[in-house]
Scaffold this active site. Structure first.
Site, PDB file in Angstrom:
ATOM      1  N   THR A 116      10.436   1.391   3.815  1.00 13.06           N
ATOM      2  CA  THR A 116       9.956   0.927   2.513  1.00 13.06           C
ATOM      3  C   THR A 116      11.089   0.394   1.648  1.00 13.06           C
ATOM      4  O   THR A 116      10.837  -0.340   0.694  1.00 13.06           O
ATOM      5  CB  THR A 116       9.265   2.076   1.762  1.00 13.06           C
ATOM      6  N   ARG A 157       0.799  -1.221   0.000  1.00 12.26           N
ATOM      7  CA  ARG A 157       0.000   0.000   0.000  1.00 12.26           C
ATOM      8  C   ARG A 157       0.836   1.278   0.000  1.00 12.26           C
ATOM      9  O   ARG A 157       1.836   1.390   0.713  1.00 12.26           O
ATOM     10  CB  ARG A 157      -0.963   0.001   1.181  1.00 12.26           C
ATOM     11  N   ARG A 190       1.631  -4.085   3.470  1.00 18.60           N
ATOM     12  CA  ARG A 190       2.650  -3.292   4.165  1.00 18.60           C
ATOM     13  C   ARG A 190       3.047  -2.120   3.269  1.00 18.60           C
ATOM     14  O   ARG A 190       2.971  -2.205   2.045  1.00 18.60           O
ATOM     15  CB  ARG A 190       3.888  -4.151   4.469  1.00 18.60           C
ATOM     16  N   HIS A 191       3.473  -1.019   3.892  1.00 20.88           N
ATOM     17  CA  HIS A 191       4.073   0.091   3.149  1.00 20.88           C
ATOM     18  C   HIS A 191       5.493  -0.332   2.755  1.00 20.88           C
ATOM     19  O   HIS A 191       6.431  -0.207   3.548  1.00 20.88           O
ATOM     20  CB  HIS A 191       4.125   1.355   4.007  1.00 20.88           C
ATOM     21  N   VAL A 192       5.665  -0.826   1.554  1.00 20.57           N
ATOM     22  CA  VAL A 192       6.977  -1.283   1.106  1.00 20.57           C
ATOM     23  C   VAL A 192       7.039  -1.177  -0.412  1.00 20.57           C
ATOM     24  O   VAL A 192       6.049  -1.404  -1.110  1.00 20.57           O
ATOM     25  CB  VAL A 192       7.247  -2.736   1.570  1.00 20.57           C
TER      26      VAL A 192
END
Length: 385
Positions: free
Chosen positions: A131, A98, A156-158
């Site tokens: 990230t 995301r 996950r923010h990645v």
């Protein structure tokens, strides 16, 4: 003579009796043969039917298990070990890497409800500020993701992870982006003032931010070129799709082109937040075992109560001059956004969905529309002429 006649009569009687016994025996054998033949055919038919059902369902038919248990007082597991696992729905591995301030909290709230309702494993990482990963970290994360019980959805923010580079089965990717300036403004004010979840939320998120920075006017930040409002801070969306290569962090054509290629090759769907309901509808059709009934949940009053807490507070719209400066600095971001939006509309047309005309209003050549990003949050969109 009479004696000889009596002997002949006895012999004839014996022969007739023997013939009658032979006829009865033949009839009995014939009947037995027909019965056995029918039994063999029935057994063969049952075996074929059972084999077909076995293959379709990924295991032995329940009827055969009951029959075997009744006659043999044992189960299939006793003789052959554990049953073969049933075929998983495709795709059974989904990753939602995301993008920050692109409706991700809205989607995560929905996923928590959907995971319980649709019986899949949801892993939502609490790591928000890492990230970019080293090669070793990428490998460990991908191995951990692949070990999650299927079907699963990992979020996950990645930045994009290339599973095939490490010879690991690649999951299906999904994501959502939004108008780059709208995303930037949402992040700018969220870092300072948080959302409706709590009055002190912003202090918890940015405890080290001084008051002169927290209350810095957005126009001053943009027009005077403060670090937060200039490159590379504004090059934010593209790296999520370009990947972990160091060059993905540098604003340029290489990163832009790589991001486009990854969208086409690795992503099942990349939607735009401005058309969120259509995004949810397409996800429900493309991966129903994850997103079944998602649109009804999103529209429900109970969900709205939760969603209303995620809106960024104290947002302001910059001046036209500031917007023009910001747009020039985000040229690559806007080219990628337009590319994703065009691909999203192509997918919508394939499913028979029409893109509704977006109402606009003009004021000093500033086109914008107020819409909800997450319930309760105002969004600037289509401001350009």
């Amino acid at each position: 003579m009479a004696k000889h006649t009596g002997i002949n009569n006895c012999h004839k009687t014996y022969i007739r009796g023997k013939n009658r016994r032979g006829n009865w025996l033949a009839v009995i054998l014939l009947r037995v043969s027909r019965r056995d033949f029918g039994l063999c055919l029935s057994t063969l038919l049952l075996f074929c039917l059972g084999s077909v059902l076995w293959q379709l369902n990924g295991g032995p038919p329940q009827l055969l298990l009951h029959v075997r248990y009744y006659f043999g007082k044992s189960t299939f597991l006793d003789d052959h070990g554990p049953l073969a696992s049933r075929a998983l729905p495709f795709p059974s591995q989904v990753v939602y890497n995301r993008v920050g301030k692109c409706g991700s909290r809205t989607i995560v709230l929905l996923l928590r409800i959907l995971a319980e309702r649709n019986q899949f494993t949801l892993i939502s990482s609490d790591i928000h500020n890492k990230t970019r990963l080293s090669k070793h970290e990428q490998m460990n994360l991908m191995v951990n993701i692949s070990s999650v019980p299927q079907p699963f959805l990992y979020t996950r923010h990645v930045h994009f992870l290339n599973f095939t580079r490490f010879h690991i089965d690649e999951p299906v990717y999904i994501n959502i982006i939004r108008d780059p300036i709208s995303r930037f403004l949402s992040n700018y004010f969220f870092r300072r003032f948080g959302d409706w979840r709590g009055e002190e939320n912003h202090v918890v998120r940015t405890p080290g931010m001084k008051d002169d920075e927290r209350y810095l006017d957005i126009n001053t930040c943009i027009l005077e070129g403060h670090p937060e409002c200039s490159n590379p801070r504004l090059f934010y969306i593209i790296p999520y799709f370009c990947g972990q290569h160091p060059q993905c962090r540098e604003p340029g054509l290489w990163a832009l082109q790589k991001a486009k290629e990854n969208v086409m090759e690795h992503y099942l769907l990349v939607g735009v937040l401005e058309e969120l309901e259509d995004v949810l509808l397409l996800l429900e059709r493309l991966v129903p075992h994850f997103f079944s009934d998602v649109l009804n949940i999103y529209r429900s009053p109970d969900y709205r109560k939760l969603g209303n807490m995620t809106g960024t507070v104290h947002k302001q719209t910059p001046s036209l001059e500031a917007l023009q400066v910001l747009s020039q600095r985000m040229d690559y971001e806007y080219e990628f956004y337009r590319f994703v939006k065009a691909q999203f509309h192509i997918t919508k047309r394939k499913f028979g969905l029409r893109t509704k005309p977006q109402p606009q209003r003009q004021s000093a050549s500033l086109h914008h529309r107020e819409e909800q990003e997450e319930p309760g949050e105002t969004v600037l969109e289509n401001w350009e002429v």
